[in-house]
Design an enzyme around this catalytic site. Structure first.
Site, PDB file in Angstrom:
ATOM      1  N   HIS A 126       0.835  -1.206   0.000  1.00 48.57           N
ATOM      2  CA  HIS A 126       0.000   0.000   0.000  1.00 48.57           C
ATOM      3  C   HIS A 126       0.865   1.248   0.000  1.00 48.57           C
ATOM      4  O   HIS A 126       0.654   2.175  -0.780  1.00 48.57           O
ATOM      5  CB  HIS A 126      -0.932  -0.022   1.221  1.00 48.57           C
ATOM      6  CG  HIS A 126      -1.982   1.030   1.177  1.00 48.57           C
ATOM      7  ND1 HIS A 126      -1.927   2.163   1.941  1.00 48.57           N
ATOM      8  CD2 HIS A 126      -3.111   1.130   0.437  1.00 48.57           C
ATOM      9  CE1 HIS A 126      -2.994   2.913   1.670  1.00 48.57           C
ATOM     10  NE2 HIS A 126      -3.731   2.311   0.770  1.00 48.57           N
TER      11      HIS A 126
ATOM     12  N   HIS B 278      -4.828   6.827  -5.097  1.00 48.35           N
ATOM     13  CA  HIS B 278      -5.985   7.458  -4.445  1.00 48.35           C
ATOM     14  C   HIS B 278      -6.495   8.640  -5.258  1.00 48.35           C
ATOM     15  O   HIS B 278      -5.820   9.123  -6.146  1.00 48.35           O
ATOM     16  CB  HIS B 278      -5.616   7.903  -3.022  1.00 48.35           C
ATOM     17  CG  HIS B 278      -5.241   6.739  -2.159  1.00 48.35           C
ATOM     18  ND1 HIS B 278      -3.940   6.376  -1.942  1.00 48.35           N
ATOM     19  CD2 HIS B 278      -6.007   5.829  -1.523  1.00 48.35           C
ATOM     20  CE1 HIS B 278      -3.917   5.294  -1.178  1.00 48.35           C
ATOM     21  NE2 HIS B 278      -5.152   4.922  -0.923  1.00 48.35           N
TER      22      HIS B 278
ATOM     23  N   HIS C 132      -7.757  -1.222  -4.692  1.00 44.63           N
ATOM     24  CA  HIS C 132      -7.946  -1.803  -3.370  1.00 44.63           C
ATOM     25  C   HIS C 132      -8.687  -3.141  -3.436  1.00 44.63           C
ATOM     26  O   HIS C 132      -8.462  -4.008  -2.608  1.00 44.63           O
ATOM     27  CB  HIS C 132      -8.643  -0.804  -2.446  1.00 44.63           C
ATOM     28  CG  HIS C 132      -7.771   0.377  -2.109  1.00 44.63           C
ATOM     29  ND1 HIS C 132      -7.639   1.469  -2.941  1.00 44.63           N
ATOM     30  CD2 HIS C 132      -6.942   0.616  -1.051  1.00 44.63           C
ATOM     31  CE1 HIS C 132      -6.785   2.341  -2.396  1.00 44.63           C
ATOM     32  NE2 HIS C 132      -6.344   1.844  -1.248  1.00 44.63           N
TER      33      HIS C 132
ATOM     34  N   HIS D 182     -14.732   6.610   3.654  1.00 47.79           N
ATOM     35  CA  HIS D 182     -13.422   5.964   3.574  1.00 47.79           C
ATOM     36  C   HIS D 182     -12.351   6.770   4.306  1.00 47.79           C
ATOM     37  O   HIS D 182     -11.661   6.268   5.190  1.00 47.79           O
ATOM     38  CB  HIS D 182     -13.027   5.756   2.105  1.00 47.79           C
ATOM     39  CG  HIS D 182     -11.561   5.536   1.919  1.00 47.79           C
ATOM     40  ND1 HIS D 182     -10.724   6.487   1.378  1.00 47.79           N
ATOM     41  CD2 HIS D 182     -10.769   4.489   2.274  1.00 47.79           C
ATOM     42  CE1 HIS D 182      -9.490   6.013   1.384  1.00 47.79           C
ATOM     43  NE2 HIS D 182      -9.487   4.811   1.920  1.00 47.79           N
TER      44      HIS D 182
ATOM     45  N   HIS E 282     -11.284  -1.731   4.518  1.00 47.27           N
ATOM     46  CA  HIS E 282     -11.369  -1.724   3.061  1.00 47.27           C
ATOM     47  C   HIS E 282     -12.290  -2.796   2.511  1.00 47.27           C
ATOM     48  O   HIS E 282     -12.814  -2.655   1.399  1.00 47.27           O
ATOM     49  CB  HIS E 282      -9.984  -1.758   2.425  1.00 47.27           C
ATOM     50  CG  HIS E 282      -9.523  -0.370   2.119  1.00 47.27           C
ATOM     51  ND1 HIS E 282      -9.850   0.276   0.957  1.00 47.27           N
ATOM     52  CD2 HIS E 282      -8.843   0.528   2.878  1.00 47.27           C
ATOM     53  CE1 HIS E 282      -9.382   1.511   0.990  1.00 47.27           C
ATOM     54  NE2 HIS E 282      -8.758   1.694   2.154  1.00 47.27           N
TER      55      HIS E 282
HETATM   56 CU1  C2O Z   1      -5.336   3.134  -0.015  1.00 47.97          CU
HETATM   57 CU2  C2O Z   1      -7.967   3.518   2.473  1.00 47.97          CU
HETATM   58  O1  C2O Z   1      -6.456   3.618   1.454  1.00 47.97           O
END
Ligand code: C2O
Length: 609
Positions: free
Chosen positions: A208, A229, A238, A356, A390
């Protein structure tokens, strides 16, 4: 109008206990100073400051190709081991943490590589052509079965597997909980027994970090990072990341049906930190969390400064899933193609920007320098709760598609062909494409159902008597004079409407620039609120808002626009039929002095794909 919340306070240096009504005396906790259970403790002894001028000055890179430009996977042989950074007050700060996958060129165990160390691109040459030279260069050792850095195309199993059913974390049985604990424990053990195993917990957390805090360049664009992102690749990246993480868990515990639990924060029963994650000495524990958010503290889905409430959370869910997330791009995020500079937060989709981010910030420790772990992307993956958070984010994607079956999905080839690299459960490096993850059931997992009716059927407050907009406008400035402006003070402007009354319109907050990527920055937007009324996250006049999670970005982020659909709001505030202006109030929630707004306008809404 609520008190002006403009403030220069940085949340992580002056933590403000919020939700105090929900706070409970803490249960036993493990301090971060001793006996930490893995996951990569922060060590900043060698943190270097001062490269900001260098990087900060580098401007945006042009040179986009005219033909298809899907984001390419990184060349991991060019991962920058010292390239993990975050930004502090406009300066790039190098973190003493290496987020790159194990470096094959330094480790004497490789016999499979097909890549020459200087290659900028992937090679699919037959292994044999390189073997002899490699054997002279590296002495093959048998340190567990070697993994490979030869890139293969990912293939789904030919024979369909039993679907993995992801359960809600707060409903996990003790037996199921034991599986997740064991899986995380095994991953953490690999951190010490075989730190180069790409399935180890730290290695997985680093995946990540490497995709969002700087170590990877975009292939062909050495001045641009890969950033997963704030764009349309947020959900697909993700989804794939969890897909492999889940299969690694299953592999390590010998259970091919293992599925990740999801943190059901969209339902009132799940709006707490799931209990198993708060037990000291458990592999699921992470000392780097906000210490006031244990026990009965209610999650806060939009970081409303006034304190969380179930209603505010349900309202937020309805907004991001239905009201604002009404087109594929609004929900998923804006296009991000090869050669694009990093996006700012407003360019992410409604869910990414909303629940999120809120849960990242809510979970991370505001007393740590960069809100570690969950409060900064580079460290998020070190918290076992990240993967459950996630899983619910991913579940929201599946639900949103079920709720809007007729809304066209994104068919742009640059979206469908964007690609990433991951190590799979067999330690093979595989290339995956966005198009292969759009149907999650094909990927062999599904979600145990949870009731979504609390937010689906949530009825937001409405007002009966329309506001007298002429009166309100007396306390507002003309838009022309007001901008550009920072949010150090509340901004109140009158804005012309293209059509009168209850029209299908969208508010555009234009040219948002944030000056400090390391700060939590947030503001709220209200329409036709009266200066004396009490603002709250669920008042009919609250149109939406913006929150920036502290993050890093090497190149300057382009100014971006925030769109807020007004159609439902007009009904909720019962706007008068002949009103042709509204009064818009923008109130800082966090660090308003660090954000500038270029303008505000209202446009007819043109639903786009
Ligand atoms: Cu890549 Cu919630 O982040």
């Amino acid at each position: 109008m609520a008190s002006l919340q403009s403030s220069f306070a940085v949340l992580y240096t002056t933590p403000k206990p919020r939700n105090s009504a929900f706070m409970k005396p803490s249960r036993a906790r493990v301090s971060c100073n001793g006996g930490e259970s893995g996951g990569g403790r922060l060590d900043r002894r060698n943190m270097l400051f001062g490269l900001g001028g260098l990087y900060g000055a580098s401007s945006l890179v042009g040179g986009r190709k005219a033909e298809a430009d899907p984001l390419q996977p990184p060349d991991i042989s060019f991962c920058d081991h010292e390239g993990t950074t975050t930004t502090v007050s406009g300066r790039v700060v190098h973190l003493d943490t290496d987020c790159c996958p194990p470096d094959r060129s330094e480790r004497p165990m490789e016999v499979m590589s097909t890549r020459t160390p200087t290659s900028r691109f992937f090679s699919f040459e037959p292994t044999a052509s390189l073997l002899p030279r490699r054997l002279y260069t590296f002495q093959p050792l048998t340190v567990s079965p070697p993994f490979t850095d030869k890139v293969e195309e990912h293939m789904f199993p030919l024979i369909p597997e039993t679907p993995r059913v992801r359960p809600a974390a707060h409903r996990m049985t003790p037996e199921y909980l034991a599986k997740y604990k064991l899986a995380i424990q095994k991953m953490k053990e690999l951190d010490t027994t075989d730190p180069d195993d790409p399935r180890g917990f730290t290695q997985q957390a680093n995946v990540h970090c490497a995709y969002c805090n700087g170590p990877y360049d975009q292939v062909g664009f050495p001045n641009l990072d890969i950033q997963v992102h704030n764009s349309w690749i947020f959900f697909p990246f993700h989804r794939w990341y969890l897909y492999f993480f889940e299969r690694i868990c299953g592999e390590l515990i010998g259970d091919p049906t293992f599925a990740l639990p999801y943190w059901n924060w969209d339902h009132p029963d799940g709006m707490y930190m799931p209990k198993p994650f708060t037990e000291a000495y458990s592999p699921l524990y992470d000392c780097n969390r906000n210490q006031t958010h244990w026990g009965d503290a209610l999650v806060d889905l939009y970081l409303f400064d006034e304190g969380a409430s179930v209603d505010a959370n349900l309202n937020q869910m309805q907004q991001e899933m239905i009201v604002q997330g009404d087109t594929a791009l609004n929900f998923m995020g804006t296009p991000y193609r090869a050669g694009d500079p990093p996006h700012g937060v407003p360019l992410g989709g409604t869910s990414e920007r909303g629940s999120h981010i809120a849960l990242h910030v809510w979970t991370g420790n505001p007393q740590n320098p960069f809100h570690e772990n969950m409060g900064n992307f580079y460290s998020s993956g070190r918290d076992p709760l990240f993967y459950c958070h996630h899983a619910n984010v991913d579940r929201m994607w599946t639900i949103r598609n079920d709720l809007h079956p007729t809304v066209p999905s994104i068919d742009d080839p640059d979206f469908l062909n964007a690609a990433f690299l991951f190590y799979n459960e067999k330690k093979k490096l595989v290339k995956v494409k966005v198009s292969d993850c759009l149907n999650y059931k094909n990927m062999g997992y599904e979600y145990e159902a949870s009731d979504i009716s609390p937010w689906l059927n949530y009825v937001p407050p409405r007002r009966e008597i329309p506001a007298n907009v002429q009166e309100l406008a007396k306390t507002a400035q003309a838009t022309k004079q007001a901008f550009p402006a920072t949010l150090a003070e509340t901004i109140r402007v009158d804005v012309a409407k293209p059509s009168k009354g209850k029209a299908d319109e969208v508010l555009v907050i234009e040219g948002i620039v944030t000056y400090s990527n390391d700060e939590l920055i947030g503001f709220d937007v209200y329409v036709n609120d009266d200066e004396n009324s009490k603002d709250g996250p669920v008042s009919p006049e609250r149109a939406g808002g913006f929150t920036q999670i502290p993050h890093r970005s090497r190149t300057a982020e382009a100014p971006s626009d925030l769109r807020i659909v007004l159609t439902e709001l007009y009904k909720n505030i019962n706007i008068a039929d002949d009103d042709d202006i509204v009064v818009v109030t923008v109130v800082s929630r966090y660090n308003g002095g660090a954000v500038t707004i270029g303008g505000i306008k209202i446009l007819p809404r043109v639903p786009a794909a």
